[in-house]
Write a protein that holds these residues in place. Structure first.
Motif, PDB file in Angstrom:
ATOM      1  N   SER A   1     -33.196  -3.521 -28.031  1.00 38.44           N
ATOM      2  CA  SER A   1     -31.267  -2.378 -27.814  1.00 38.44           C
ATOM      3  C   SER A   1     -31.127  -2.855 -29.351  1.00 38.44           C
ATOM      4  CB  SER A   1     -30.876  -3.054 -26.500  1.00 38.44           C
ATOM      5  OG  SER A   1     -29.810  -1.981 -26.573  1.00 38.44           O
TER       6      SER A   1
ATOM      7  N   GLU B   1     -27.949  -1.106 -28.298  1.00 41.20           N
ATOM      8  CA  GLU B   1     -26.621  -1.788 -28.023  1.00 41.20           C
ATOM      9  C   GLU B   1     -26.097  -2.710 -28.464  1.00 41.20           C
ATOM     10  OE1 GLU B   1     -25.759   1.569 -25.206  1.00 41.20           O
ATOM     11  OE2 GLU B   1     -27.690   0.096 -24.149  1.00 41.20           O
ATOM     12  N   ASN B   2     -26.473  -3.909 -28.844  1.00 46.05           N
ATOM     13  CA  ASN B   2     -25.441  -5.239 -28.325  1.00 46.05           C
ATOM     14  C   ASN B   2     -25.070  -5.531 -27.365  1.00 46.05           C
ATOM     15  OD1 ASN B   2     -25.266  -7.573 -29.774  1.00 46.05           O
ATOM     16  ND2 ASN B   2     -23.613  -7.159 -31.490  1.00 46.05           N
TER      17      ASN B   2
END
Length: 111
Positions: free
Chosen positions: A54, A56-57
């Motif tokens: 991802s 988005e962390n």
């Protein structure tokens, strides 16, 4: 928990963060051990795994995702208490800094 009894596929999701000091070859070995459970424990119908990709962390440190498929919640209960799983889990959990497990029944989208 309506609808959780027999009937319908149940997914068992495990999110893992391995301890920093665990070398990659040991992580690879433990993943192979996890994958072998699908051949040893009848209620476990499928196994997939992967690493977080991802952008988005939002992973909160979890790096590996393991997904097992069962035919019922009762199948998961049989898996959890199966001697092969108990033996594997006792080893596996020692490698982990964090673990999160969620079981769910996939639901169709109703528009």
């Amino acid at each position: 928990m309506e609808g959780a009894k027999a009937g319908g596929v149940v997914k068992h999701i495990l999110l893992a963060k391995f301890k920093d000091e665990i070398p990659q070859y040991q992580i690879d070995q433990i993943i192979q051990g996890y994958a072998k459970l699908v051949h040893l424990i009848e209620p476990m119908k499928a196994f997939h795994w992967g690493k977080d990709v991802s952008i988005e962390n939002l992973h909160q440190g979890f790096t590996h995702i393991f997904e097992s498929t069962f035919e019922s919640v009762e199948g998961i209960a049989a898996y959890v208490s199966h001697p092969a799983h108990v033996e594997f889990a006792n080893i596996f959990l020692g490698f982990l800094e964090k673990v999160l497990v969620v079981d769910y029944k996939p639901m169709p989208v109703q528009l």
